[in-house]
Design a protein around this motif. Structure first.
Motif, mmCIF file in Angstrom:
data_model
loop_
_atom_site.group_PDB
_atom_site.id
_atom_site.type_symbol
_atom_site.label_atom_id
_atom_site.label_comp_id
_atom_site.label_asym_id
_atom_site.label_seq_id
_atom_site.Cartn_x
_atom_site.Cartn_y
_atom_site.Cartn_z
ATOM 1 N N THR A 164 37.295 39.633 95.254
ATOM 2 C CA THR A 164 37.419 40.998 95.764
ATOM 3 C C THR A 164 36.261 41.811 95.218
ATOM 4 O O THR A 164 35.848 41.642 94.069
ATOM 5 C CB THR A 164 38.749 41.641 95.318
ATOM 6 N N ILE A 165 35.743 42.681 96.051
ATOM 7 C CA ILE A 165 34.617 43.511 95.637
ATOM 8 C C ILE A 165 35.172 44.824 95.095
ATOM 9 O O ILE A 165 35.920 45.527 95.779
ATOM 10 C CB ILE A 165 33.674 43.773 96.824
ATOM 11 N N LYS A 166 34.802 45.137 93.857
ATOM 12 C CA LYS A 166 35.247 46.376 93.256
ATOM 13 C C LYS A 166 34.298 47.496 93.675
ATOM 14 O O LYS A 166 33.072 47.289 93.758
ATOM 15 C CB LYS A 166 35.224 46.270 91.734
ATOM 16 N N PRO A 167 34.820 48.670 93.930
ATOM 17 C CA PRO A 167 33.923 49.771 94.275
ATOM 18 C C PRO A 167 33.128 50.221 93.042
ATOM 19 O O PRO A 167 33.586 50.154 91.909
ATOM 20 C CB PRO A 167 34.876 50.875 94.743
ATOM 21 N N ILE A 168 31.917 50.643 93.276
ATOM 22 C CA ILE A 168 31.046 51.081 92.201
ATOM 23 C C ILE A 168 31.475 52.492 91.794
ATOM 24 O O ILE A 168 31.568 53.384 92.637
ATOM 25 C CB ILE A 168 29.575 51.066 92.652
ATOM 26 N N PRO A 169 31.739 52.727 90.520
ATOM 27 C CA PRO A 169 32.151 54.070 90.118
ATOM 28 C C PRO A 169 30.984 55.057 90.191
ATOM 29 O O PRO A 169 29.834 54.706 89.939
ATOM 30 C CB PRO A 169 32.621 53.896 88.682
#
Length: 85
Positions: A75-80
């Motif tokens: 899963t790709i985590k969103p960039i903060p």
């Protein structure tokens, strides 16, 4: 009768002098040629090595059946955001 001589009876010409390094150079040359002759004789008169043959072909045995490993889905985590918008 008069005998005419080219040189005095005690005169003897000196032999040609050899250089000091002549004997070692000749020795090294003879040793190099002897070594080359020995090397070539060894290469010519030595039989070729016998090819390596296996007595029996290798046997491959499967002890148990393994299920293929499936890679887990990533899963790709969103960039903060570093700064507020």
């Amino acid at each position: 009768m008069v005998i005419r001589q080219f040189a005095y009876p005690t005169y003897s010409p000196r032999p040609a002098r050899r250089a000091v390094w002549t004997a070692p150079v000749v020795g090294v040359s003879v040793a190099a040629h002897a070594g080359l002759l020995a090397y070539l004789a060894l290469q010519v008169f030595t039989p070729a090595p016998a090819p390596i043959t296996l007595a029996d072909p290798p046997v491959i045995v499967t002890m148990f059946k393994r299920e293929p490993v499936v890679a887990a889905a990533r899963t790709i985590k969103p960039i903060p955001n570093l700064h507020p918008p």
